[in-house]
Scaffold this motif. Sequence first.
Motif, short mmCIF file in Angstrom:
data_model
loop_
_atom_site.label_atom_id
_atom_site.label_comp_id
_atom_site.label_asym_id
_atom_site.label_seq_id
_atom_site.Cartn_x
_atom_site.Cartn_y
_atom_site.Cartn_z
N ALA A 79 -25.44 -20.34 4.64
CA ALA A 79 -26.62 -19.78 5.00
C ALA A 79 -27.54 -20.83 4.62
CB ALA A 79 -26.92 -18.34 4.20
N ARG A 80 -28.66 -20.85 5.30
CA ARG A 80 -29.80 -21.78 5.06
C ARG A 80 -31.00 -21.22 5.03
NH1 ARG A 80 -29.34 -25.29 10.20
NH2 ARG A 80 -29.42 -23.09 10.99
N LEU A 81 -31.87 -21.54 3.83
CA LEU A 81 -33.15 -20.93 3.62
C LEU A 81 -34.13 -22.27 3.67
CD1 LEU A 81 -35.29 -18.96 2.77
CD2 LEU A 81 -34.66 -19.71 0.20
N ILE A 82 -35.25 -22.44 4.47
CA ILE A 82 -36.15 -23.16 4.85
C ILE A 82 -37.69 -22.87 4.20
CG2 ILE A 82 -37.25 -24.59 6.32
CD1 ILE A 82 -34.90 -24.48 8.34
N LEU A 83 -37.93 -23.79 3.58
CA LEU A 83 -39.32 -23.23 2.79
C LEU A 83 -40.21 -24.06 2.88
CD1 LEU A 83 -39.10 -24.11 -0.69
CD2 LEU A 83 -36.76 -23.33 0.08
N PRO A 84 -41.52 -23.95 2.87
CA PRO A 84 -42.59 -24.83 2.86
C PRO A 84 -42.75 -25.43 1.37
CG PRO A 84 -43.37 -22.36 2.55
CD PRO A 84 -42.03 -22.41 2.95
N ARG A 85 -43.47 -26.38 1.18
CA ARG A 85 -43.48 -27.11 -0.09
C ARG A 85 -44.07 -25.96 -1.39
NH1 ARG A 85 -40.96 -31.26 0.34
NH2 ARG A 85 -41.54 -32.87 1.79
N GLN A 86 -43.37 -26.18 -2.22
CA GLN A 86 -43.41 -25.12 -3.56
C GLN A 86 -43.80 -26.14 -4.65
OE1 GLN A 86 -43.57 -22.04 -3.27
NE2 GLN A 86 -43.13 -22.25 -1.07
N GLN A 87 -44.42 -25.55 -5.57
CA GLN A 87 -44.69 -25.95 -7.03
C GLN A 87 -43.18 -26.51 -7.46
OE1 GLN A 87 -46.28 -22.72 -9.22
NE2 GLN A 87 -44.95 -23.45 -11.07
N GLN A 88 -43.31 -27.72 -8.37
CA GLN A 88 -42.26 -28.26 -8.89
C GLN A 88 -41.86 -27.18 -10.21
OE1 GLN A 88 -40.15 -30.70 -7.84
NE2 GLN A 88 -41.41 -30.56 -6.20
N PRO A 89 -40.81 -27.20 -10.65
CA PRO A 89 -40.25 -26.59 -11.70
C PRO A 89 -40.33 -27.22 -12.92
CG PRO A 89 -38.16 -27.40 -10.65
CD PRO A 89 -39.42 -27.60 -9.80
N GLY A 90 -40.76 -26.40 -14.18
CA GLY A 90 -41.24 -27.27 -15.54
C GLY A 90 -39.90 -27.16 -16.27
N ARG A 91 -38.84 -26.61 -15.99
CA ARG A 91 -37.80 -26.44 -16.74
C ARG A 91 -36.74 -27.63 -15.93
NH1 ARG A 91 -35.38 -20.45 -17.89
NH2 ARG A 91 -34.73 -20.75 -15.71
N VAL A 92 -35.90 -28.63 -16.69
CA VAL A 92 -35.08 -29.56 -16.11
C VAL A 92 -33.90 -28.64 -15.49
CG1 VAL A 92 -33.56 -31.40 -16.68
CG2 VAL A 92 -35.92 -31.16 -17.93
#
Length: 189
Positions: free
Chosen positions: A110-123
Motif C-alpha cells: 500500500a502507498r501513502l502519498i503526502l504533502p510536505r510535513q514538518q521534520q521529526p525531532g526524534r532521530v
Amino acid sequence: MTITELAPPLGEPLTLAETKAHLRVETSAEDGLIAALIRTVRDHLERQTGLSLLTRTFRLYLDDWPRARVIQIGRGPVQTIEAVTVYDAAGMPVAVDAAGFVLDGQARPARLILPRQQQPGRVINGIEIDFTAGFGATGADVPDTLKRAMLLHAALLYEFRGAVSIDSQPAAVPAGYDRLIAPFCRRGL
C-alpha cells in the motif's frame, strides 16, 4: 520502518465448525488444538504474504519522511489512515493534518502519498502512522483461495500433530499451498 499491531483480530478467518468439517472431526475433544492450529495457519499466511486477513489497527514507525513523499506500508490491504503523529525536538507529539494525503490501500505494498510535513525531532521513530488494514471484519470477507490454503495447511498440521509440537508449528506446508497463496505474495526482483 517497523509495524506493530495495536489490536489483535476480533476473530479468525476460519471458524472452528468449517475447519472441523474440513478435517472430518465430529467430536469436540480436540477443539482447543484445532483452534490453536487456526491461529497458527493464519499467522503463517499473514507473515508469508504481508496481508492482514481480518481488519485491525497497526502502527507504522518511521525515522524520517521519504524523499519521494511516498510511504510504502507493508501490511495490507489498508482501509484507512487513522492518525499521523510527528514528534518534535522536545519529544512532544504533534498531530498531522490529513488534508492532501492520498492513499492507495489496495496496492502491494500500500502507498501513502503526502504533502510536505514538518521534520521529526526524534532521530528514531519520530513519525507514527496508525492505520487499519484487512479484508473485512469476518472470514466471509477473506478471499476463498486464502481460506482454502489455510484449511489445507491446518489439515497437514492436524494430521502430523504428534510429530512436531504445537509451539514449533508450522513445521511444513502442504503440496499446492504455495500456488494458492502466490498471487497474494509480494515478490522482489
